[in-house]
Design a protein around this motif. Structure first.
Motif, mmCIF file in Angstrom:
data_model
loop_
_atom_site.group_PDB
_atom_site.id
_atom_site.type_symbol
_atom_site.label_atom_id
_atom_site.label_comp_id
_atom_site.label_asym_id
_atom_site.label_seq_id
_atom_site.Cartn_x
_atom_site.Cartn_y
_atom_site.Cartn_z
ATOM 1 N N GLY A 48 0.827 -1.198 0.000
ATOM 2 C CA GLY A 48 0.000 0.000 0.000
ATOM 3 C C GLY A 48 0.856 1.240 0.000
ATOM 4 N N LYS A 49 0.699 2.079 -1.002
ATOM 5 C CA LYS A 49 1.544 3.265 -1.150
ATOM 6 C C LYS A 49 1.408 4.203 0.039
ATOM 7 C CE LYS A 49 2.471 7.109 -4.332
ATOM 8 N NZ LYS A 49 2.084 7.756 -5.611
ATOM 9 N N VAL A 50 2.539 4.739 0.500
ATOM 10 C CA VAL A 50 2.543 5.738 1.560
ATOM 11 C C VAL A 50 2.302 7.108 0.929
ATOM 12 C CG1 VAL A 50 3.910 6.859 3.349
ATOM 13 C CG2 VAL A 50 4.121 4.385 2.986
ATOM 14 N N VAL A 51 1.254 7.775 1.388
ATOM 15 C CA VAL A 51 0.903 9.094 0.860
ATOM 16 C C VAL A 51 1.166 10.127 1.953
ATOM 17 C CG1 VAL A 51 -0.919 10.524 -0.110
ATOM 18 C CG2 VAL A 51 -0.840 8.070 -0.635
ATOM 19 N N VAL A 52 1.982 11.114 1.641
ATOM 20 C CA VAL A 52 2.335 12.160 2.599
ATOM 21 C C VAL A 52 1.571 13.427 2.254
ATOM 22 C CG1 VAL A 52 4.207 13.519 3.604
ATOM 23 C CG2 VAL A 52 4.630 11.154 2.885
ATOM 24 N N ARG A 53 0.860 13.933 3.243
ATOM 25 C CA ARG A 53 0.154 15.209 3.083
ATOM 26 C C ARG A 53 0.570 16.125 4.226
ATOM 27 N NH1 ARG A 53 -3.844 11.350 1.883
ATOM 28 N NH2 ARG A 53 -4.602 11.463 -0.288
ATOM 29 N N GLY A 54 1.375 17.134 3.879
ATOM 30 C CA GLY A 54 1.876 18.031 4.911
ATOM 31 C C GLY A 54 2.766 17.298 5.881
ATOM 32 N N GLN A 55 2.376 17.306 7.151
ATOM 33 C CA GLN A 55 3.171 16.664 8.197
ATOM 34 C C GLN A 55 2.624 15.298 8.597
ATOM 35 O OE1 GLN A 55 6.101 18.148 9.442
ATOM 36 N NE2 GLN A 55 5.679 19.418 7.661
ATOM 37 N N THR A 56 1.658 14.794 7.858
ATOM 38 C CA THR A 56 1.088 13.486 8.190
ATOM 39 C C THR A 56 1.235 12.536 7.013
ATOM 40 O OG1 THR A 56 -1.123 14.112 7.425
ATOM 41 C CG2 THR A 56 -0.591 14.542 9.751
ATOM 42 N N LEU A 435 6.149 8.774 9.520
ATOM 43 C CA LEU A 435 6.728 9.239 8.258
ATOM 44 C C LEU A 435 6.314 10.681 7.988
ATOM 45 C CD1 LEU A 435 6.335 6.166 5.921
ATOM 46 C CD2 LEU A 435 8.455 7.143 6.764
ATOM 47 N N THR A 436 6.846 11.601 8.781
ATOM 48 C CA THR A 436 6.546 13.009 8.549
ATOM 49 C C THR A 436 7.756 13.650 7.894
ATOM 50 O OG1 THR A 436 7.238 13.458 10.833
ATOM 51 C CG2 THR A 436 4.906 13.086 10.441
ATOM 52 N N THR A 437 8.370 14.595 8.564
ATOM 53 C CA THR A 437 9.516 15.254 7.930
ATOM 54 C C THR A 437 10.725 14.351 7.740
ATOM 55 O OG1 THR A 437 10.026 16.167 10.105
ATOM 56 C CG2 THR A 437 8.905 17.602 8.532
ATOM 57 N N PRO A 438 10.986 13.309 8.562
ATOM 58 C CA PRO A 438 12.111 12.431 8.223
ATOM 59 C C PRO A 438 11.961 11.807 6.847
ATOM 60 C CG PRO A 438 11.412 12.032 10.469
ATOM 61 C CD PRO A 438 10.410 12.951 9.852
ATOM 62 N N ASN A 439 10.710 11.704 6.378
ATOM 63 C CA ASN A 439 10.493 11.160 5.052
ATOM 64 C C ASN A 439 11.177 12.010 3.971
ATOM 65 O OD1 ASN A 439 9.104 9.392 3.164
ATOM 66 N ND2 ASN A 439 7.998 11.236 2.580
ATOM 67 N N GLU A 440 11.288 13.331 4.245
ATOM 68 C CA GLU A 440 11.916 14.214 3.273
ATOM 69 C C GLU A 440 13.395 13.886 3.116
ATOM 70 O OE1 GLU A 440 9.009 17.972 4.389
ATOM 71 O OE2 GLU A 440 11.141 18.046 4.772
ATOM 72 N N CYS A 441 14.047 13.613 4.240
ATOM 73 C CA CYS A 441 15.481 13.357 4.144
ATOM 74 C C CYS A 441 15.769 11.916 3.784
ATOM 75 C CB CYS A 441 16.194 13.746 5.432
ATOM 76 S SG CYS A 441 15.620 12.885 6.889
ATOM 77 N N ALA A 442 14.714 11.113 3.513
ATOM 78 C CA ALA A 442 14.948 9.770 2.996
ATOM 79 C C ALA A 442 15.326 9.822 1.527
ATOM 80 C CB ALA A 442 13.711 8.900 3.182
ATOM 81 N N GLY A 443 15.159 10.986 0.921
ATOM 82 C CA GLY A 443 15.564 11.157 -0.469
ATOM 83 C C GLY A 443 16.985 11.633 -0.573
ATOM 84 N N HIS A 444 17.238 12.616 -1.408
ATOM 85 C CA HIS A 444 18.596 13.088 -1.631
ATOM 86 C C HIS A 444 18.689 14.555 -1.239
ATOM 87 C CE1 HIS A 444 19.337 9.459 -3.940
ATOM 88 N NE2 HIS A 444 18.182 9.671 -4.523
ATOM 89 N N LEU A 445 19.688 14.907 -0.521
ATOM 90 C CA LEU A 445 19.976 16.302 -0.259
ATOM 91 C C LEU A 445 21.031 16.706 -1.257
ATOM 92 C CD1 LEU A 445 19.284 18.652 1.569
ATOM 93 C CD2 LEU A 445 21.206 18.038 3.002
ATOM 94 N N LEU A 446 20.601 17.371 -2.304
ATOM 95 C CA LEU A 446 21.492 17.703 -3.404
ATOM 96 C C LEU A 446 22.206 19.011 -3.143
ATOM 97 C CD1 LEU A 446 19.197 16.823 -6.422
ATOM 98 C CD2 LEU A 446 20.864 15.386 -5.280
ATOM 99 N N THR A 447 23.425 19.126 -3.636
ATOM 100 C CA THR A 447 24.164 20.374 -3.510
ATOM 101 C C THR A 447 24.551 20.866 -4.880
ATOM 102 O OG1 THR A 447 26.253 19.182 -3.307
ATOM 103 C CG2 THR A 447 25.085 19.744 -1.267
#
Length: 447
Positions: A48-56, A435-447
């Protein structure tokens, strides 16, 4: 004395679950399907896909396949979808076809308890036919049809049907792992000696590799096996976790010493070769010593034709070689497919996210002045070793490849650290509710 007569069952009042238990399963079992090893009910193929809406965040609900039929554990044959009797007999066919696609099987059935609609991809005359409950096909019948459709030879079957490893815990491979394992076994049993599997990071490449190796080893198709990686921490995790069932048959090559007494060898590239001839430990055994080599993260050194690591694969060129990667490389100088051929199976990052096995991510982009504007050395400027830096404009493609700017590296590290502190890096990611804001840093922090 009054005689009692059993009233006929009113199917229209039965639930979908009742239709399965009272009509579908009895019809299947009557044809010899084993309830313990060949029939599984309510098989959830996706998370089941995880859907992020705002902070939830929330996980989408997924339906389970009503019944999946197997020739034996790990070798699916057919999917059966049921609907309540008030629906037409073929109402569940689209769901059945979706699950059959995930499991890579040619047979799908739909039923409302009155009979079956049989979708058969192996039938050149017609895909779908209606059959009676009493005419459900036997395991032998469907297996014979599948083998003919796939073109399996008698020589392939002992390898293809070799048992999966079962630790008794009930753990089973996910649907895409089954596909990857079974397709690799098919290719190798057919004589293919270079096999490429592309699977997104986090989808269990090591576990998939273990099952392939285990089955080939147990079938005595491959007796001496080398698992290659390029990072020590991954090697140790592999040995302690997924590969633990190999027990005393397994060793990790250390001290540049290859011990021929073992059958399963785990090694870092760096432990087997080096620029000096005395460092080339792989030459301690004959070129035909290994029957199978599995290369983890094969897009790295082994993909390049002139790589020092490629020489290991070329030395054991007679062995079957399986490449594992999440990011295959295709450039003018480096090509996974040129060496291994086209992937026998691909499971992408997008598929992993859609299925819910991987968390979605958001890219946080931070542009530094030197990245946007480039950097040019002053006239006659030297590096820390006293060498004159070539006078030209350096950009993002050059940084950390041809040129390292220490201040830039420190700034990148500080930016990432500050971001992690803001988003609570200790918060667990195993639960959807976290899976709130830590979900954001599960991707890539590009420079």
């Amino acid at each position: 004395m009054t005689e009692c007569t059993a009233m006929p069952t009113d199917k229209s009042r039965l639930t979908e679950s009742d239709i399965v238990s009272k009509f579908i399963l009895p019809a299947i079992k009557d044809e010899g399907w084993d309830d313990m090893t060949q029939i599984r009910q309510e098989v959830k193929l996706r998370d089941g896909k995880v859907v992020v809406r705002g902070q939830t965040a929330a996980r989408k609900k997924v339906k389970s396949a009503d019944v999946v039929l197997y020739y034996k554990p790990g070798l699916p044959l057919a999917v059966v979808e049921a609907k309540a009797n008030q629906h037409e007999i073929g109402k569940g066919m689209q769901q059945a076809l979706d699950y059959a696609r995930l499991l890579d099987v040619p047979f799908a059935f739909a039923s409302n308890g009155d009979g079956f609609i049989f979708h058969d991809k192996t039938n050149p005359v017609g895909l779908e036919t209606e059959i009676q409950l009493a005419d459900f096909p036997s395991p032998a019948h469907l297996w014979h049809k599948l083998c003919a459709w796939k073109g399996y030879t008698d020589q392939q079957l002992p390898i293809i049907t070799q048992d999966y490893y079962d630790d008794g815990s009930g753990k089973t491979p996910r649907y895409y792992q089954l596909q990857a394992i079974n397709k690799a076994m098919e290719a190798i049993s057919a004589g293919r000696d270079r096999v490429l599997l592309v699977m997104a990071t986090g989808t269990g490449k090591t576990y998939t590799a273990f099952q392939i190796i285990w089955r080939l080893w147990q079938a005595k198709c491959k007796k001496r096996i080398l698992f290659l990686a390029d990072r020590n921490v991954l090697m140790d995790q592999t040995r302690i976790n997924d590969f633990q069932p190999f027990g005393t048959a397994m060793t990790k090559i250390t001290g540049r010493k290859v011990d021929p007494a073992y059958e399963i060898h785990l090694a870092l590239y760096q432990a087997l070769t080096g620029p000096e001839e005395q460092q080339k430990a792989y030459k301690q055994v004959a070129p035909d010593f290994f029957d199978l080599i599995v290369i983890d993260e094969c897009h790295r050194g082994s993909a390049a034709e002139d790589s020092a690591w490629r020489e290991i694969l070329q030395y054991f060129s007679g062995a079957t070689q399986i490449g594992l990667t999440a990011t295959p490389k295709e450039t003018d100088d480096v090509s996974n497919t040129e060496y291994f051929g086209d992937p026998v199976y691909t499971y992408s990052l997008k598929e992993g996210i859609e299925d819910g096995f991987l968390a979605p991510y958001k890219v946080v982009r931070v542009d530094l002045d030197v990245d946007l504007q480039g950097w040019r050395p002053g006239k006659g400027q030297t590096d820390k070793h006293g060498l004159v830096i070539e006078d030209r404009i350096y950009n993002q493609k050059d940084f950390d490849r041809f040129l390292v700017i220490d201040e830039r590296t420190q700034l990148v590290a500080q930016t990432i650290t500050n971001y992690l502190k803001r988003t609570d890096p200790t918060r667990p990611l195993s639960s959807v509710t976290t899976l709130t804001t830590p979900n954001e840093c599960a991707g890539h922090l590009l420079t």
